[in-house]
Write an enzyme that holds these catalytic residues in place. Structure first.
Site, PDB file in Angstrom:
ATOM      1  N   ASN A  62      40.927  38.999  68.193  1.00 23.10           N
ATOM      2  CA  ASN A  62      41.944  38.290  68.842  1.00 23.10           C
ATOM      3  C   ASN A  62      41.875  38.544  70.286  1.00 23.10           C
ATOM      4  OD1 ASN A  62      43.320  37.638  66.375  1.00 23.10           O
ATOM      5  ND2 ASN A  62      44.056  39.477  66.151  1.00 23.10           N
ATOM      6  N   GLU A 126      39.780  30.534  66.518  1.00 19.52           N
ATOM      7  CA  GLU A 126      40.990  30.568  65.584  1.00 19.52           C
ATOM      8  C   GLU A 126      41.877  29.891  66.439  1.00 19.52           C
ATOM      9  OE1 GLU A 126      43.243  33.477  62.638  1.00 19.52           O
ATOM     10  OE2 GLU A 126      43.127  34.095  64.704  1.00 19.52           O
ATOM     11  N   TRP A 218      52.811  46.515  57.689  1.00 18.20           N
ATOM     12  CA  TRP A 218      51.698  45.877  58.300  1.00 18.20           C
ATOM     13  C   TRP A 218      50.747  46.645  59.303  1.00 18.20           C
ATOM     14  CZ3 TRP A 218      51.250  45.527  63.796  1.00 18.20           C
ATOM     15  CH2 TRP A 218      50.186  44.692  64.253  1.00 18.20           C
ATOM     16  N   ARG A 249      55.286  38.196  59.136  1.00 23.22           N
ATOM     17  CA  ARG A 249      54.212  38.515  58.211  1.00 23.22           C
ATOM     18  C   ARG A 249      54.675  37.761  56.763  1.00 23.22           C
ATOM     19  NH1 ARG A 249      51.970  38.669  62.132  1.00 23.22           N
ATOM     20  NH2 ARG A 249      50.614  40.227  63.080  1.00 23.22           N
ATOM     21  N   ASP A 352      41.167  35.238  54.319  1.00 26.23           N
ATOM     22  CA  ASP A 352      41.968  35.847  55.220  1.00 26.23           C
ATOM     23  C   ASP A 352      42.659  37.113  54.733  1.00 26.23           C
ATOM     24  OD1 ASP A 352      43.239  35.643  57.809  1.00 26.23           O
ATOM     25  OD2 ASP A 352      44.844  34.955  56.947  1.00 26.23           O
ATOM     26  N   HIS A 389      48.807  45.598  70.619  1.00 26.07           N
ATOM     27  CA  HIS A 389      49.058  44.103  69.950  1.00 26.07           C
ATOM     28  C   HIS A 389      50.257  43.474  70.907  1.00 26.07           C
ATOM     29  CE1 HIS A 389      49.766  41.052  66.950  1.00 26.07           C
ATOM     30  NE2 HIS A 389      48.548  41.641  66.188  1.00 26.07           N
ATOM     31  N   SER A 435      41.687  44.733  68.988  1.00 20.29           N
ATOM     32  CA  SER A 435      40.499  45.575  68.506  1.00 20.29           C
ATOM     33  C   SER A 435      39.638  45.448  69.630  1.00 20.29           C
ATOM     34  CB  SER A 435      40.087  45.162  67.049  1.00 20.29           C
ATOM     35  OG  SER A 435      39.695  44.126  67.115  1.00 20.29           O
TER      36      SER A 435
END
Length: 622
Positions: A62, A126, A218, A249, A352, A389, A435
């Protein structure tokens, strides 16, 4: 109680944790340690190969800037993160991570991580900052490289040892203490510098999935606030403890929605089909200037959906069938190509989840959901504390030496406690590292920690090891002393078991600090009452009892969660505004106050007292 052997490990650099930041710290620190004749020791409570937030796998990286190819600039990423945190961000830290993150990604590819490429060999995006991967074995690949680097440098990795807390020598960290979760061994680690990278926290709040779904979340349920506890107990200054993260989510199994929004271009709608991001767009004016640019901050996207639910328009859905159909329609003039494209999209939809959240695929299958035929329910999760995040909680760390910043006191990523470093979920006000950025920040912290050791090459004193041992093992002794006094060892007036303790903590946080049950709303009076109840819980934490080392670990994990909870409640109470609706809403202070509260809120626990303060936000000139 069985006799526990005391094992003392002396090292130069101690790395506590086993996730992506720890892996980055290990691979970099080992390189510099070998050059300088130093020793690095990494200690993880799990198995390093499958430890951390990426343990189950991941379907995308990401944070990838692509600045060498001209895809994006570092300055654009800094602006993006600052915007998403509603103006409260450490630009210096974000910039430093951004300039190193592509290097980590290219290392991942070199080590064997399959990254999607197009017909021209470029990474498949993405979204603007994300690239797609086949990431079921992502952490295994990254851990293998770290293990090889450590082995080559003659350094050690110790698994299945839970770190309870820091050891201090005056104002300097002297290492850490803990215990084996497999053997009757108490560990003391003596080090010249320590990197605390034990992740963020989950299960501080009651999860949305309860009963048979208890433990499903999550964020990985084994992340228990150990970094926050460690840094707080070491006297380090913390920041942004109010910015918890609430992701939206797929409901009940917490499947990721990023690929659906970014790759599949799906819409999120109310039960009646209205697209809340479009129909409630005017609400964004109330959160200017942050609500008026693209991309809209994650908390405001959450908030618009919550307004639909409050208005009786729930549940919310992801229009998966519509998204797949639109993508396939580009091939509708060729039936064979159309059929092939549909099959590819269906495979990608399931993959996914299979890459990172297998339970979501199982839930879809058991609920007769076909993503190409029907929409699927989404919902806001419970709050998490995660500095990597879209949240921002963590320690207040020193910025890089070569970047102009007022937040600098020596070695990069060192906390305000001498010799204590952190990265990833442990460093605050620098979100959206994910990450790859956590690995890059870990690498930076590893190098800086070695530099600190070379300048401060003395071994701090350990102090009273037996007192630390008695403290760590106290729940075992308590169970042995009192368990025979009741016919049911779960029910005893002399102690509290770890699961009971966790339920109490979650109930307090859910009802008073803005959890799921209160629709993420709180107020000063609710928070004050929450602090009263947390004080009683703090008293009872001294009565925790453990039937074996497994429960001993659970006891200390919940103590760590409790400290994260208190830091959070105190910081929300201190910040007298609502800046992150969609993460939490102060019903008594419902508006954003730029004049008085565009600042960092920092806290410290020293000499038995909490200290709260404001710190100015000084943006970089980007």
């Amino acid at each position: 109680m069985p006799n526990f052997e005391t094992v003392q490990v002396t090292t130069d650099l101690l790395i506590c944790g086993g996730g992506m930041a720890a892996a980055g710290a290990a691979v970099e620190a080992a390189y510099w340690a070998k050059k300088n004749g130093l020793k690095v020791t990494l200690v993880d409570k799990a198995a390093f190969d499958r430890s951390g937030a990426v343990a189950m796998g991941l379907s995308a990286i990401n944070e990838y800037i692509g600045y060498a190819a001209g895809d994006n600039s570092l300055e654009d990423y800094v602006k993006y993160v600052r915007q998403d945190l509603m103006g409260i961000a450490r630009d210096d830290l974000v910039y430093n991570i951004a300039r190193h993150v592509d290097g980590s990604v290219h290392l991942f590819e070199k080590w064997g991580l399959p990254i999607w490429t197009d017909e021209n060999g470029k990474f498949v995006r993405e979204g603007r900052w994300q690239i797609m991967i086949n990431g079921e074995s992502y952490k295994v690949i990254v851990a293998e490289a770290a293990k090889n680097a450590m082995k080559d440098a003659g350094c050690d990795i110790i698994e299945r040892v839970f770190i309870v807390g820091p050891i201090m020598d005056g104002e300097r960290v002297a290492g850490a203490y803990g215990f084996s979760t497999r053997e009757n061994k108490f560990y003391v680690f003596n080090a010249k510098a320590t990197i605390a990278v034990m992740g963020g926290a989950v299960h501080v709040f009651r999860p949305r999935s309860v009963g048979e779904g208890l433990g499903r979340s999550w964020y990985p349920p084994f992340n228990s606030g150990s970094t926050t506890y460690f840094t707080l107990q070491a006297g380090a200054e913390m920041t942004c403890q109010e910015i918890r993260f609430i992701p939206v989510r797929f409901k009940d199994a917490y499947g990721p929605v990023g690929a659906w929004f970014l790759l599949f271009k799906s819409r999120a709608t109310s039960a009646t089909g209205g697209e809340y991001m479009a129909e409630r767009k005017a609400e964004l004016n109330n959160w200017a200037p942050y609500g008026l640019v693209k991309p809209i901050p994650a908390n405001l996207r959450n908030y618009l959906g919550m307004l639909d639910v409050d208005a009786g328009l729930g549940p919310l859905y992801m229009e998966t069938a519509e998204a797949i159909q639109k993508l396939a329609d580009a091939f509708k003039d060729d039936p064979k190509a159309f059929k092939k494209k549909m099959k590819t999209l269906e495979n990608e939809a399931w993959e996914d989840f299979l890459d990172m959240t297998c339970s979501q695929a199982l839930l879809w299958a058991s609920s007769n959901i076909y993503p190409e035929q029907s929409r699927s329910e989404i919902a806001a999760c419970e709050p998490y504390f995660i500095g990597s995040h879209s949240g921002g909680s963590g320690a207040w760390v020193s910025g890089p030496e070569d970047v102009s910043t007022p937040y600098k006191w020596g070695y990069g990523n060192m906390t305000t406690t001498k010799g204590l470093f952190t990265a990833g979920d442990g460093s605050g006000a620098s979100s959206h590292k994910f990450s790859s950025g956590s690995h890059a920040e870990g690498r930076f912290a590893g190098k800086e920690a070695v530099r600190f050791i070379l300048d401060n090459n003395t071994l701090p004193a350990l102090g009273d090891v037996e007192a630390l041992k008695a403290k760590a093992l106290a729940p075992l002794a308590r169970f042995e002393e009192f368990s025979a006094l009741s016919t049911d060892p779960l029910l005893n007036p002399n102690y509290i078991r770890p699961m009971q303790f966790m339920f109490r903590l979650q109930k307090i946080m859910d009802e008073y600090a803005g959890g799921v049950v209160s629709a993420f709303k709180t107020s000063d009076k609710l928070l004050e009452r929450g602090l009263e109840l947390l004080a009683m819980l703090q008293d009872d934490s001294g009565k925790l009892a453990a039937n074996g080392v497994y429960e001993l670990e659970r006891c200390w994990e919940n103590v760590h969660r409790m400290w994260q909870a208190e830091a959070h409640v105190r910081t929300i109470l201190f910040r007298e505004e609502t800046r992150w609706p969609g993460y939490y809403f102060r019903a008594d202070k419902p508006k954003m106050d730029e004049a008085n509260w565009k600042c960092f809120v920092n806290c410290t626990f020293k000499d038995g007292k909490w200290e709260m303060k404001k710190v100015p936000v000084v943006p970089m000139d980007v």
